[in-house]
Design a protein around this motif. Structure first.
Motif, PDB file in Angstrom:
ATOM      1  N   SER A 198      -9.875 -13.286 -16.509  1.00  0.00           N
ATOM      2  CA  SER A 198     -10.062 -12.884 -17.854  1.00  0.00           C
ATOM      3  C   SER A 198      -8.539 -12.919 -18.556  1.00  0.00           C
ATOM      4  O   SER A 198      -8.435 -12.835 -19.813  1.00  0.00           O
ATOM      5  N   ASP A 201      -8.310 -16.136 -19.918  1.00  0.00           N
ATOM      6  CA  ASP A 201      -9.051 -16.317 -21.158  1.00  0.00           C
ATOM      7  C   ASP A 201      -8.496 -15.776 -22.384  1.00  0.00           C
ATOM      8  O   ASP A 201      -8.192 -16.167 -23.587  1.00  0.00           O
ATOM      9  N   ALA A 202      -7.774 -14.388 -22.212  1.00  0.00           N
ATOM     10  CA  ALA A 202      -7.074 -13.776 -23.338  1.00  0.00           C
ATOM     11  C   ALA A 202      -5.954 -14.705 -23.657  1.00  0.00           C
ATOM     12  O   ALA A 202      -5.703 -14.798 -24.917  1.00  0.00           O
ATOM     13  N   ILE A 205      -7.312 -17.009 -26.073  1.00  0.00           N
ATOM     14  CA  ILE A 205      -7.664 -16.711 -27.361  1.00  0.00           C
ATOM     15  C   ILE A 205      -6.343 -16.418 -28.163  1.00  0.00           C
ATOM     16  O   ILE A 205      -6.246 -16.574 -29.376  1.00  0.00           O
ATOM     17  N   ILE A 241     -22.313 -11.446  -9.139  1.00  0.00           N
ATOM     18  CA  ILE A 241     -23.717 -11.193  -9.121  1.00  0.00           C
ATOM     19  C   ILE A 241     -24.295 -10.345  -7.847  1.00  0.00           C
ATOM     20  O   ILE A 241     -24.717  -9.277  -7.886  1.00  0.00           O
ATOM     21  N   LEU A 248     -18.244  -3.422 -10.972  1.00  0.00           N
ATOM     22  CA  LEU A 248     -18.239  -2.937 -12.182  1.00  0.00           C
ATOM     23  C   LEU A 248     -17.628  -1.693 -12.034  1.00  0.00           C
ATOM     24  O   LEU A 248     -16.635  -1.152 -12.940  1.00  0.00           O
ATOM     25  N   ILE A 251     -13.995  -2.518 -11.897  1.00  0.00           N
ATOM     26  CA  ILE A 251     -13.324  -2.939 -13.402  1.00  0.00           C
ATOM     27  C   ILE A 251     -13.201  -1.650 -14.150  1.00  0.00           C
ATOM     28  O   ILE A 251     -11.992  -1.502 -14.980  1.00  0.00           O
ATOM     29  N   LYS A 255      -9.871  -0.605 -16.052  1.00  0.00           N
ATOM     30  CA  LYS A 255      -9.671  -0.266 -17.240  1.00  0.00           C
ATOM     31  C   LYS A 255      -9.104   1.037 -17.704  1.00  0.00           C
ATOM     32  O   LYS A 255      -8.391   1.063 -18.556  1.00  0.00           O
ATOM     33  N   LEU A 258      -5.470   0.677 -17.027  1.00  0.00           N
ATOM     34  CA  LEU A 258      -4.690   0.226 -18.269  1.00  0.00           C
ATOM     35  C   LEU A 258      -4.573   0.874 -19.442  1.00  0.00           C
ATOM     36  O   LEU A 258      -3.835   0.965 -20.248  1.00  0.00           O
TER      37      LEU A 258
ATOM     38  N   PHE B 254      -6.772  -8.898 -24.326  1.00  0.00           N
ATOM     39  CA  PHE B 254      -7.200  -8.848 -22.632  1.00  0.00           C
ATOM     40  C   PHE B 254      -8.261  -7.942 -22.454  1.00  0.00           C
ATOM     41  O   PHE B 254      -9.359  -8.257 -21.685  1.00  0.00           O
ATOM     42  N   LYS B 255      -8.499  -6.745 -22.908  1.00  0.00           N
ATOM     43  CA  LYS B 255      -9.372  -5.710 -22.664  1.00  0.00           C
ATOM     44  C   LYS B 255     -10.837  -6.364 -23.141  1.00  0.00           C
ATOM     45  O   LYS B 255     -11.864  -6.201 -22.584  1.00  0.00           O
ATOM     46  N   ALA B 257     -11.514  -9.619 -23.179  1.00  0.00           N
ATOM     47  CA  ALA B 257     -11.894 -10.540 -22.566  1.00  0.00           C
ATOM     48  C   ALA B 257     -12.643  -9.959 -21.234  1.00  0.00           C
ATOM     49  O   ALA B 257     -13.590 -10.395 -21.028  1.00  0.00           O
ATOM     50  N   LEU B 258     -12.057  -9.008 -20.744  1.00  0.00           N
ATOM     51  CA  LEU B 258     -12.543  -8.282 -19.349  1.00  0.00           C
ATOM     52  C   LEU B 258     -13.847  -7.624 -19.869  1.00  0.00           C
ATOM     53  O   LEU B 258     -14.703  -7.798 -19.026  1.00  0.00           O
ATOM     54  N   THR B 259     -14.066  -7.125 -21.098  1.00  0.00           N
ATOM     55  CA  THR B 259     -15.350  -6.582 -21.419  1.00  0.00           C
ATOM     56  C   THR B 259     -16.484  -7.568 -21.610  1.00  0.00           C
ATOM     57  O   THR B 259     -17.694  -7.294 -20.919  1.00  0.00           O
ATOM     58  N   GLU B 260     -16.099  -8.770 -21.760  1.00  0.00           N
ATOM     59  CA  GLU B 260     -16.990 -10.073 -21.902  1.00  0.00           C
ATOM     60  C   GLU B 260     -17.461 -10.359 -20.545  1.00  0.00           C
ATOM     61  O   GLU B 260     -18.666 -10.310 -20.320  1.00  0.00           O
ATOM     62  N   VAL B 261     -16.627 -10.254 -19.733  1.00  0.00           N
ATOM     63  CA  VAL B 261     -17.184 -10.486 -18.161  1.00  0.00           C
ATOM     64  C   VAL B 261     -17.928  -9.412 -17.685  1.00  0.00           C
ATOM     65  O   VAL B 261     -18.984  -9.676 -17.038  1.00  0.00           O
ATOM     66  N   GLU B 262     -17.503  -8.323 -18.089  1.00  0.00           N
ATOM     67  CA  GLU B 262     -18.235  -7.203 -17.436  1.00  0.00           C
ATOM     68  C   GLU B 262     -19.817  -7.234 -18.164  1.00  0.00           C
ATOM     69  O   GLU B 262     -20.759  -7.060 -17.339  1.00  0.00           O
ATOM     70  N   ILE B 265     -21.697  -9.851 -16.023  1.00  0.00           N
ATOM     71  CA  ILE B 265     -22.205  -9.211 -14.761  1.00  0.00           C
ATOM     72  C   ILE B 265     -23.113  -8.260 -15.047  1.00  0.00           C
ATOM     73  O   ILE B 265     -24.291  -8.414 -14.365  1.00  0.00           O
TER      74      ILE B 265
END
Lengths: 288, 288
Positions: A198, A201-202, A205, A241, A248, A251, A255, A258, B254-255, B257-262, B265
């Motif tokens: 992630s 990815d950030a 972006i 998966i 979850l 995470i 979160k 953070l 970043f959050k 991006a992480l939410t997108e993965v969440e 899933i």
């Protein structure tokens, strides 16, 4: 290790390959075979002298007395089907695995193999961010933990043999409930991987936003920090998966942590921030 | 480097110490002094042969022709005050810094030192998770980027001398707007540190929840991933406060991006997850 005459590894990637390599280097005198959908993996394994033989159809399973599943966990359904088709039911064959998710998967394998072969779930706490049999590592399991996840149905003798095998590879074998295993590794392994992917990815972006390739300004800290984002996408997709609920949950906890830092920064809370970082550093220092 | 006869380093930690060490090892023939609130740091620096002299009050500044600020950025106000009190206004002295935040801090230093000494902002993209002069690293800046952040007020000659100094230490000097610097390093350096501290905190919270010390189950991946959480809490507290807006923006991205993965899933989106991880891996692979 001499309990076994022929070991067949299903899925010849970095972990399956390292397992074969370390068996050979540890003096295992029996035969090692592999089954992989990709014929190149089999060829490479043979070239490297890591395996003696192998195929893409599962024929190697027929003569094995130990079958080791080393595929991504998303492939287990199809792998178990092949094992049931090919395994020699007239011999005492043990089936074990090296997957990063246990819980329901262990019970699934046990149930499917009931009356066919005893199943012993296992997970070596070792690996690298690389993939493929060509990246197999000598000594990978030495000094590493090996988690064995017996259930109320587990064959005690089979469990003992698997335990011995891993001890001979130099691992510290720890018994753990399969569901408990999944909670623990969702936290210490699966969460960090999700976070590493992630953050990359950030940065991507933000690169687009600032119209500059931010990756060129990363230092050694960032490289260490995101090394695990080079791990195999299919392996990690499958883990996410199969261990969905625990990941979850992890995470969510992360979160919240953070968000706590975010609030401290917003409030310019110098003492609070310092304390938060100090406590985290102290915890991290303990594992060196 | 022979442009300077006496260099005084304010703040003798890992970065200030490494700067002194690499000057000495690079053949700098002048005198190197240090000022640090902690007399032990000065003593250690002298014992290690890294500095020639030093004190806790700023007396060393009086005879220097280059003053290098190497304290946490939160100390700049008090450091600049000391520099103004001690600096020899009859000599051409240059003041520079090694701080991780530039933007408004560069303008603050310039304004405070107006008519006293030219100020040149700088930031070596190098370091380790360790702290203290005793952990100074030989070759730390070799091959590393050094960001120099001139403004419309910067003295061109002073800038040239600082640039030369870092090139002689083996760094690749890059000029950048001070505010742009802060956006970039909020993303590639400050964000990862905040995330690393936060994930250690999350593992600690989960340890309490599962009533087990989860840190004992961490492997090499986790250790690499959280190495930067061993960094100096005061230094990082100061960076978070001084670069607040950019860091909050990076955390937000970043959050997301992480939410997108969440969400991927949660939805069991196998293709989406695989693609997300593949793209991140590809980006990360590029920097090796």
């Amino acid at each position: 290790m001499e309990e076994f005459k022929e070991i067949s590894i299903i899925g010849l990637g970095l972990i399956g390959g390292s397992f074969a390599l370390n068996l050979k280097n540890g003096g295992f005198k029996g035969k090692i075979t592999a089954v992989d959908l990709n014929p190149e993996a089999i060829e490479k394994g043979k070239e490297l002298g890591i395996i003696d033989d192998g195929d893409t159809e599962g024929e190697a399973i027929k003569t094995a007395d130990l079958v080791v599943i080393a595929t991504p966990v998303g492939a287990y359904k199809s792998v178990i089907k092949t094992i049931k088709e090919k395994i020699d039911r007239n011999k005492k064959v043990i089936v074990t695995d090296l997957g990063s998710v246990k819980g329901q998967l262990v019970y699934f394998c046990e149930k499917e193999l009931e009356g066919v072969a005893p199943f012993v779930g296992g997970h070596p706490i070792a690996g690298t961010e690389k993939s493929g049999v060509e990246n197999s590592v000598n000594g990978l399991f030495k000094g590493a933990k090996f988690i064995i996840t017996p259930t109320e149905n587990t064959d005690i003798k089979a469990k003992g043999k698997i335990k011995q095998l891993w001890q001979k590879l130099g691992s510290e074998v720890i018994e753990m409930d399969p569901y408990y295993h999944d909670q623990i590794f969702a936290s210490v392994s699966h969460l960090p991987h999700v976070v590493a992917y992630s953050i990359v990815d950030a940065i991507d972006i933000l690169s687009k936003k600032f119209k500059t390739d931010l990756f060129q300004f990363t230092g050694g800290g960032f490289r260490d920090f995101t090394r695990i984002a080079m791990s195999d996408p299919v392996m990690w997709r499958d883990i996410c998966i199969e261990n969905k609920d625990n990941i979850l949950e992890a995470i969510k906890t992360f979160k919240n942590a953070l968000t706590e830092v975010e609030k401290l920064i917003e409030k310019n809370d110098r003492e609070g921030l310092k304390k938060f970082f100090e406590i985290a550093r102290e915890k991290r220092n303990k594992i060196q």
